[in-house]
Design an enzyme around this catalytic site. Structure first.
Site, mmCIF file in Angstrom:
data_model
loop_
_atom_site.group_PDB
_atom_site.id
_atom_site.type_symbol
_atom_site.label_atom_id
_atom_site.label_comp_id
_atom_site.label_asym_id
_atom_site.label_seq_id
_atom_site.Cartn_x
_atom_site.Cartn_y
_atom_site.Cartn_z
ATOM 1 C CB CYS A 130 11.622 2.842 3.665
ATOM 2 S SG CYS A 130 11.600 2.204 5.351
ATOM 3 C CB CYS A 133 9.348 0.207 4.693
ATOM 4 S SG CYS A 133 9.551 1.587 5.818
ATOM 5 C CG ASP A 134 9.039 -0.854 0.817
ATOM 6 O OD1 ASP A 134 8.033 -1.149 1.481
ATOM 7 O OD2 ASP A 134 9.221 0.267 0.308
#
Length: 299
Positions: A130, A133-134
């Site tokens: 992701c 997300c990261d």
């Protein structure tokens, strides 16, 4: 007879349990593996409102305990099928069966993996599925993206604003994603295309430090990267319910923002339904909506 049986104890399912219990409905949550879903593998969550800098494991524990403290019953049994009738639903597991008035399917989806040695152990230590997300963890660092669809292209474009260098690796010489996004990527000085190639080895000490890439012509090269973002698809966990609810061509349960399926009294929530954004916050939102709709249905 339960009011609501929820299949899956990830963020969507547990949020649904919290909302249903606050409405004083009897709730059974059935989970095949462990509670928390994919979020337990995330080292740090930074994009969930009011819960910055919490680990995925701690987040999962918090939401699990909240549901249990409200009176939700949770059993670790794999659901194998659902029988639907006008008066009741019967949820069958490998251990037995449970009767209820409404069902919420919140089984989530699994990231399709590369199948390389140490891939699982490096999740959260360089391997990610992701970018949104990261991506922030790799500011000014070299990263690679694997895939040829829209998700891979969009991930590469997103990371190009954050990372030092983005290597876009695809096994073919053309992309399945939109040409407009490819054009944008070609205009970025820090994006490098590596086509007709696959990642064949992960190089790591404690964290990922590089990858081996093999070309169709037989040549190989080692690339130093701190992050590897895999975007080669997801596998929704819906195969056991295909005879009850409608699935799209990729196996996702067809449902709009109401989380209603085609089957009366059966709802869905989270990453296993058709949607454009699959994030922790949207999974929780789905859980709240699905529970609210299930409560309306029961009433």
């Amino acid at each position: 007879m339960y009011d609501i049986v929820i299949i899956g104890a990830g963020p969507a399912g547990l949020t649904a349990a919290i909302y249903a219990r606050r409405a004083e409905k009897s709730v059974l949550v059935l989970e095949a593996l462990s509670y928390g879903g994919q979020i337990i593998y995330t080292p740090v969550i930074e994009n969930y409102p009011a819960a910055a800098d919490i680990s995925g494991f701690d987040f999962a524990n918090n939401i699990y305990n909240q549901a249990v403290n409200l009176g939700a019953e949770i059993k670790f049994e794999k659901v194998i099928r659902i029988e639907n009738s006008d008066s009741q639903k019967t949820v069958f597991t490998q251990n037995g069966s449970y009767i209820c008035k409404a069902v919420i399917i919140a089984t989530g989806s699994l990231n399709r993996k590369l199948g390389l040695e140490n891939e699982d152990s490096l999740a959260g230590r360089g391997i990610s599925y992701c970018a949104t997300c990261d991506g922030a963890f790799f500011k000014n660092k070299p990263v690679a993206v694997v895939g040829g669809g829209n998700t891979a292209l969009e991930d590469a474009l997103y990371l190009a604003d954050i990372a030092q260098t983005v290597y876009l690796i695809h096994r073919r010489d053309t992309f399945r994603g939109e040409e407009a996004t490819v054009t944008k990527l070609k205009q970025r000085d820090n994006v490098e295309f590596i086509l007709n190639s696959t990642v064949t080895k992960l190089i790591a000490e404690k964290n990922l430090t590089g990858i081996e890439v093999s070309n169709k012509d037989g040549s190989t090269q080692t690339i130093e990267v701190n992050g590897l973002f895999t975007a080669i698809g997801r596998i929704p966990e819906n195969q056991d319910f295909a005879d009850v609810v409608n699935l799209d061509k990729d196996g996702y349960i067809i449902a709009d923002e109401t989380c209603k399926t085609n089957a009366e009294g059966i709802f869905t929530a989270g990453d296993n339904r058709t949607k454009t954004v699959r994030q922790l916050v949207t999974a929780a939102a789905d859980g709240a909506i699905a529970a609210t709709e299930a409560i309306k249905y029961i009433s």
